[in-house]
Design an enzyme around this catalytic site. Structure first.
Site, mmCIF file in Angstrom:
data_model
loop_
_atom_site.group_PDB
_atom_site.id
_atom_site.type_symbol
_atom_site.label_atom_id
_atom_site.label_comp_id
_atom_site.label_asym_id
_atom_site.label_seq_id
_atom_site.Cartn_x
_atom_site.Cartn_y
_atom_site.Cartn_z
ATOM 1 N N CYS A 182 -6.864 -44.997 -32.288
ATOM 2 C CA CYS A 182 -5.530 -45.397 -31.833
ATOM 3 C C CYS A 182 -4.766 -44.294 -31.123
ATOM 4 O O CYS A 182 -4.436 -44.426 -29.939
ATOM 5 C CB CYS A 182 -4.706 -45.919 -33.016
ATOM 6 S SG CYS A 182 -5.342 -47.446 -33.734
ATOM 7 N N LYS B 63 -10.407 -39.840 -40.619
ATOM 8 C CA LYS B 63 -9.416 -39.812 -41.691
ATOM 9 C C LYS B 63 -10.034 -40.444 -42.921
ATOM 10 O O LYS B 63 -11.052 -41.156 -42.824
ATOM 11 C CB LYS B 63 -8.139 -40.567 -41.289
ATOM 12 C CG LYS B 63 -8.369 -42.043 -40.984
ATOM 13 C CD LYS B 63 -7.067 -42.791 -40.721
ATOM 14 C CE LYS B 63 -6.307 -43.027 -42.000
ATOM 15 N NZ LYS B 63 -5.129 -43.913 -41.793
#
Length: 480
Positions: free
Chosen positions: A303, A364
């Protein structure tokens, strides 16, 4: 056109069964709706219909299994069937970066073409994908062109200015005038899902942004999201272009905070300060807060990098370069190499014969996503200098194998501890919970040299160095 006996069930089609499509479709089905998801990959469709899940997202497998078995969630490759199914046609396909940084809209526009080719009644066409400002206009144009080819006249939405009552649902209007007249609406409904907590984000949203220009579409979207409105109003209704820009603006703000803290961290090292103390000092200001205020080795994922590039490109097309976002991107590109720089400063640029333990591969925690992951920059830099790596990750090892294949300089460990064996140092790039409270005696015993490069500032430097371990954090050198 109005069904007075609203039963709370809507027929929804989700186009695309990637990350956003799967989470949105599964969660909407979990509310009792009848959801059909379209995908062009027959193997993926078969897997999903048998309750398999092709991506890693905590809790998603349970939601999909529950709703597939209940018959509320189905998957298909049949375009005509998918268009016939839903009043709401939710486009949730990928928008990858083009060579110039712009968002590639070919899959969004292809979905719009397919809807227009097969629709025989009123549809609310929803852009769920992250798309640049003006995409709704392009979708509308594509739909209109396809209807023109079919000799169908486009009408205003069938509500004709009348409002729907509370919890009432539109019964789609059929083609009129011998099958030559048809209406549709376009909506922007951007997603705000975080990988690793997407189910929670969907079910307990901070806000639900609806961009629409006609009352009928707004009423349909309010009806779809009514279950989220019981405690307080989360719906934000605005014009379409503002909704499209809101998604990019949100991600740009978060990325800006990260790059800002990383620049301060680099300064903290130079002046002998501790960025963690600085973070607490400024985060306690309610106007600033603590979210996304952590220094580290840069951001990655599907993103932030893509959305920053697309927003910059949109601004350039309008003659307004976004200088702050250019700096955000520049800082992040530099920060991705901060760990590699620390390693070469410690061990030299020629790392031939050196072996490193790597904790974390995903960009992440909570995901298997390796897109623009910092681990890739670190590993590729180490390999280019002659080093070898043993890596461990809670979810992304299979994805890493898919990307890199079999390499003599990359091995995988089933546990974090096993990755340490005979390594010259430990490198941490992903802040999985399992890494936050390790046995430092084990780390010290298994490493050839007790050296840690902590790209996520998981540990307190003084506590680690007191154990005789050499510690390199981000912006924390002054605390040694």
């Amino acid at each position: 056109t109005v069904n007075k006996e609203r039963k709370g069930i809507m027929k929804i089609t989700v186009i695309g069964s990637g990350y956003v499509g799967l989470v949105s479709g599964a969660c909407l089905a979990d509310l009792g709706n009848d959801v059909l998801c379209l995908d062009i990959d027959p193997k993926k469709v078969d897997l999903l219909n048998s309750c398999g899940v092709p991506i890693y997202e905590p809790g998603l497998d349970e939601v999909i299994k529950r709703n597939v078995e209940a018959g509320r969630l189905r998957f298909t490759t049949d375009v005509a069937k998918s268009v016939a199914h839903g009043l709401v046609q939710m486009i949730a396909v990928g928008t990858p970066s083009g060579e110039d940084g712009s968002a590639d809209l070919q899959y969004v526009l292809a979905a719009a073409h397919n809807i227009a080719r097969h629709m025989t009644e009123y549809k609310v066409i929803v852009d769920k994908s992250t798309v640049p400002v003006g995409t709704a206009d392009k979708v509308k144009q594509v739909v209109q062109e396809e209807l023109d080819k079919r000799g169908i006249t486009s009408l205003p939405s069938p509500l004709d200015g009348r409002g729907l009552g509370e919890r009432e649902q539109l019964t789609p209007a059929p083609l009129r005038g011998g099958g030559r007249e048809l209406s549709f609406s376009i909506v922007s409904n951007p997603e705000f899902l975080k990988e690793g907590s997407a189910i929670e984000d969907f079910n307990r949203p901070d806000r639900i942004v609806i961009g629409a220009d006609d009352e009928q579409a707004i009423k349909v979207m309010r009806d779809m999201y009514a279950p989220f409105q019981r405690n307080h109003d989360r719906l934000m209704v605005m014009d379409i272009k503002s909704a499209e820009l809101t998604k990019y603006a949100a991600n740009a703000m978060l990325a800006t905070r990260i790059s800002f803290m990383n620049e301060l961290a680099n300064l903290a090292e130079k002046v002998g300060a501790d960025i963690e103390h600085v973070r607490k000092g400024i985060g306690s200001d309610q106007r600033i807060g603590y979210h996304f205020l952590y220094a580290g080795c840069g951001y990655g994922g599907s993103c932030f990098p893509k959305d920053i590039r697309a927003l910059k490109r949109t601004a350039e097309e309008h003659g307004l370069p976004l200088k702050v976002l250019q700096a955000v991107e520049d800082v992040n590109n530099t920060q991705k190499s901060v760990l590699l720089n620390k390693i070469t400063q410690r061990f030299g640029n020629d790392l031939s014969g050196k072996h490193f333990a790597l904790w974390g591969l995903a960009f992440k925690p909570g995901t298997h996503d390796m897109r623009e992951a910092i681990s890739r920059v670190v590993m590729e830099g180490l390999w280019a200098r002659g080093a070898t790596v043993t890596a461990h990750d809670s979810a992304a090892m299979e994805e890493t194998r898919h990307i890199y294949g079999d390499r003599h300089d990359l091995r995988y460990a089933e546990t974090p501890q096993d990755a340490l064996n005979n390594a010259d140092a430990l490198i941490i790039v992903t802040e999985w919970k399992a890494f936050k409270s390790p046995d430092f005696n084990v780390i010290k015993a298994r490493l050839k040299q007790p050296v840690i490069f902590d790209g996520r500032n998981l540990f307190e430097p003084d506590s680690v160095t007191a154990l005789g371990i050499e510690y390199h954090g981000i912006g924390r050198e002054g605390s040694q």
